[in-house]
Scaffold this motif. Structure first.
Motif, mmCIF file in Angstrom:
data_model
loop_
_atom_site.group_PDB
_atom_site.id
_atom_site.type_symbol
_atom_site.label_atom_id
_atom_site.label_comp_id
_atom_site.label_asym_id
_atom_site.label_seq_id
_atom_site.Cartn_x
_atom_site.Cartn_y
_atom_site.Cartn_z
ATOM 1 N N TRP A 87 71.540 27.276 27.554
ATOM 2 C CA TRP A 87 71.704 28.161 26.240
ATOM 3 C C TRP A 87 70.979 27.212 25.011
ATOM 4 O O TRP A 87 70.428 27.904 24.154
ATOM 5 C CB TRP A 87 73.343 27.892 25.996
ATOM 6 N N ARG B 101 57.452 34.210 14.026
ATOM 7 C CA ARG B 101 57.090 35.394 13.261
ATOM 8 C C ARG B 101 57.206 35.387 11.702
ATOM 9 O O ARG B 101 56.381 36.048 11.078
ATOM 10 C CB ARG B 101 58.549 36.353 13.832
ATOM 11 N N GLU C 99 64.382 28.445 21.667
ATOM 12 C CA GLU C 99 63.104 29.350 21.739
ATOM 13 C C GLU C 99 63.136 30.415 20.591
ATOM 14 O O GLU C 99 62.432 30.900 20.189
ATOM 15 C CB GLU C 99 63.148 29.919 23.156
ATOM 16 N N ARG C 100 64.534 31.037 20.475
ATOM 17 C CA ARG C 100 64.858 31.856 19.746
ATOM 18 C C ARG C 100 64.398 31.549 18.009
ATOM 19 O O ARG C 100 63.758 32.337 17.344
ATOM 20 C CB ARG C 100 66.201 32.515 19.760
ATOM 21 N N ALA C 101 64.801 30.314 17.879
ATOM 22 C CA ALA C 101 64.600 29.655 16.460
ATOM 23 C C ALA C 101 63.042 29.717 16.411
ATOM 24 O O ALA C 101 62.415 29.865 15.269
ATOM 25 C CB ALA C 101 65.065 28.237 16.525
ATOM 26 N N ARG C 102 62.115 29.085 17.468
ATOM 27 C CA ARG C 102 60.810 29.223 17.159
ATOM 28 C C ARG C 102 60.099 30.438 17.148
ATOM 29 O O ARG C 102 59.023 30.471 16.722
ATOM 30 C CB ARG C 102 60.384 28.300 18.607
ATOM 31 N N ALA C 103 60.740 31.272 17.908
ATOM 32 C CA ALA C 103 60.149 32.812 17.908
ATOM 33 C C ALA C 103 60.328 33.153 16.524
ATOM 34 O O ALA C 103 59.454 33.908 16.024
ATOM 35 C CB ALA C 103 60.743 33.496 18.834
ATOM 36 N N ALA C 104 61.598 33.060 15.718
ATOM 37 C CA ALA C 104 61.808 33.431 14.342
ATOM 38 C C ALA C 104 60.728 32.726 13.703
ATOM 39 O O ALA C 104 60.194 33.633 12.585
ATOM 40 C CB ALA C 104 63.244 33.059 14.104
ATOM 41 N N ARG D 231 67.950 25.684 25.062
ATOM 42 C CA ARG D 231 66.820 26.047 25.212
ATOM 43 C C ARG D 231 66.468 27.397 24.531
ATOM 44 O O ARG D 231 65.647 27.656 24.157
ATOM 45 C CB ARG D 231 66.401 26.143 26.813
ATOM 46 N N GLU D 232 67.433 28.347 25.214
ATOM 47 C CA GLU D 232 67.305 29.771 24.722
ATOM 48 C C GLU D 232 67.480 29.863 23.028
ATOM 49 O O GLU D 232 66.673 30.522 22.361
ATOM 50 C CB GLU D 232 68.377 30.690 25.172
ATOM 51 N N ARG D 233 68.387 29.127 22.554
ATOM 52 C CA ARG D 233 68.729 29.054 21.114
ATOM 53 C C ARG D 233 67.349 28.521 20.485
ATOM 54 O O ARG D 233 66.910 28.895 19.328
ATOM 55 C CB ARG D 233 69.856 28.248 20.749
#
Length: 419
Positions: A190, A204, A196-201, A192-194
Motif C-alpha cells: 500500500w 502529470r 507511485e500515485r504521488a509520483r504519477a500526480a 508503494r502504491e501511494r
C-alpha cells in the motif's frame, strides 16, 4: 562542532536522551503518531478480566492471581499504548512481562494476546528482527521454565509440561509471526502504491507545467518578435513616412491583441482545468496567417505542400513548430526569405521542413535554445523527432517528423472532433 558546542552548554550529546536508532519507528522523523488510547484500554480490560475467568479453570494447576500478577498483566497490556511510537521497546517490554507472569506460575490466558499485538505492530513498523527476537526469547523462556526450572519455581509440586503443549505454543508463535509478516507485506505494498500515485500526480503536474510553459513561450516569443520588428519600422519611418509608420502601429495593435487573447486562453485552462477551451487550438489551417504576419515583419515565406487532416494535439504541435521556426528566422537570421515544406507522401509521417538562407545575425543562430527545446518536447510527446542546425550551403534548417498514426485511428478515419 555542534556536539562540542552542545557539551559546552552543559547538554552533552543527545543520543542518550533519544536512544539508539532501533528504539524508534523508521519514520520517527515525521510527526509522532497518536497514542492508541481506546484500543489499549479495551485490550487491558480484556486481559485483566479474561485472566480472572481463565484462572477459575486452572485453580488446581496454577498459582492464584495476586496483586503482583495483576501488575504484570497491567504492564504487559498497558505498554501497548506506546506501540506506535516505540514498537521495539514495547515488544520487548511486553514479552518480558508475559515471561515473568508465566514463569511465576500464574494461569495461562489472554496475556498471549498482548504479546501478539506488540509483535504485530513491531513487524508492520519494519522491525522484523526485533519482533522475531522478542517472541523467540518469550518461547525459549517458557520452554526453559516448563521443562527445566519448574522444580524450583511455583506452583510447588508442578510437573514438566508435555511437549505437545510446547508444540501448540510454538505453532501459536509461528502463526503470530506469519500474520504479522503478511500484514507487513500488505502495508509496504500500500505504501508503494501511494508513493507511485504521488509520483504519477507530480509527473502529470510537471508535464502540465511544461506544456503551459511551451504554449506561453511560443505565443509570446512570436508575438513580441513581430511587435519588436514593427516598432523598429514605425520608429524609423515616423518622420519620413507617417503612413507606413501608422501601418506598423496598426500591426502592433492587432498582434498584441491576438497575443493577449491566446495568453488568456492558456491562463483560463489553469483557472478552470475541467472546462473545455473557449476557442479552438490553432493548427496548420492558420498557416496563411503565419505567412502574413511574417510578411509584416519583413520576411517572405514560401509554402509548399498541403497539410493533412490531423488530430488537435498534432495540429497544434505542427503549428507551433512552424511558428517558432519562423520566429527564430525573424530574430536570429539575416535572411529575409524562408521556405516551409509539408510532406506526408508516405502516409505514415508528416515532415515539416523550414529553411532560411542566413547568415545568422548573432551567436544564437537558429534560436537561443528554449524554443528549440520546446519544439523537441512537443515532437517527442507525439512520438516524433526534431532536427535543427546549420545547412552545409549556409542558412539554417528545422526538420520535424510527426507520426500521422498518432493522429488517426487504425481504420484511417480522423477523430470525431476533426470532422
Amino acid at each position: 562542532m555542534g556536539e562540542q558546542q552542545e557539551r559546552r552548554a552543559g547538554g552533552g550529546p543527545t543520543w542518550w536522551r533519544q536512544g539508539p536508532s532501533w528504539w524508534h519507528r523508521r519514520d520517527d522523523q515525521e510527526r509522532a503518531p497518536r497514542l492508541p488510547w481506546r484500543s489499549t484500554v479495551l485490550l487491558t480490560v480484556f486481559v485483566l478480566a479474561g485472566s480472572n475467568i481463565a484462572a477459575q479453570g486452572q485453580l488446581d494447576d496454577r498459582e492464584h492471581l495476586d496483586p503482583f500478577a495483576r501488575v504484570l498483566l497491567f504492564v504487559a497490556s498497558g505498554l501497548l499504548l506506546w506501540r506506535k511510537r516505540y514498537p521495539v521497546a514495547v515488544v520487548f517490554g511486553t514479552t518480558l512481562a508475559a515471561t515473568l507472569y508465566l514463569g511465576a506460575g500464574y494461569p495461562y490466558g489472554p496475556v498471549f494476546l498482548a504479546v501478539a499485538v506488540a509483535c504485530f505492530d513491531a513487524v508492520v513498523a519494519g522491525h522484523r528482527r526485533a519482533a522475531w527476537a522478542a517472541v523467540g526469547v518469550f518461547w525459549a523462556g517458557h520452554a526453559l521454565v516448563a521443562h527445566w526450572l519448574y522444580e524450583w519455581l511455583p506452583p510447588s509440586g508442578d510437573a514438566a509440561a508435555s511437549w505437545t503443549q510446547e508444540g501448540v505454543i510454538a505453532a501459536w508463535v509461528a502463526a503470530i509471526l506469519a500474520v504479522s509478516e503478511l500484514a507487513r507485506t500488505r502495508h509496504e505494498q500500500w505504501a508503494r502504491e501511494r508513493a507511485e500515485r504521488a509520483r504519477a500526480a507530480r509527473r502529470r503536474a510537471d508535464e502540465e507545467r511544461l506544456r503551459i510553459a511551451r504554449e506561453l513561450h511560443d505565443v509570446l516569443a512570436h508575438s513580441i518578435s513581430v511587435i519588436n520588428v514593427q516598432a523598429g519600422v514605425g520608429l524609423a519611418l515616423l518622420d519620413s513616412d507617417p503612413e507606413q509608420a501608422r501601418t506598423a502601429l496598426t500591426t502592433i495593435k492587432a498582434k498584441s491583441k491576438e497575443a493577449l487573447g491566446e495568453v488568456r486562453q492558456v491562463l483560463d485552462t489553469l483557472r478552470t482545468p475541467g472546462d473545455a477551451p473557449r476557442a479552438p487550438a490553432p493548427g496548420l489551417d492558420r498557416l496563411p496567417e503565419l505567412v502574413s504576419q511574417a510578411a509584416g515583419a519583413g520576411l517572405t515565406v514560401e509554402v509548399e505542400g498541403e497539410p493533412p487532416r490531423l488530430a488537435p494535439a498534432t495540429d497544434l504541435a505542427a503549428f507551433r513548430i512552424v511558428q517558432e521556426a519562423l520566429t527564430n528566422v525573424v530574430r536570429h537570421s539575416g535572411s529575409r526569405h524562408a521556405r516551409v515544406r509539408l510532406d506526408h507522401g508516405d502516409g505514415a509521417t508528416l515532415r515539416l521542413r523550414i529553411d532560411d538562407d542566413g547568415p545568422a545575425t548573432g551567436a544564437d543562430a537558429g534560436g537561443s535554445g528554449n524554443g528549440l527545446a520546446g519544439m523537441r518536447e512537443r515532437a517527442a510527446a507525439l512520438g516524433g523527432t526534431i532536427e535543427a542546425g546549420p545547412r552545409a550551403d549556409g542558412g539554417f534548417r528545422v526538420l520535424a517528423v510527426l507520426p500521422l498514426r498518432a493522429a488517426v485511428g487504425a481504420s484511417g478515419d480522423a477523430p470525431e472532433e476533426d470532422r
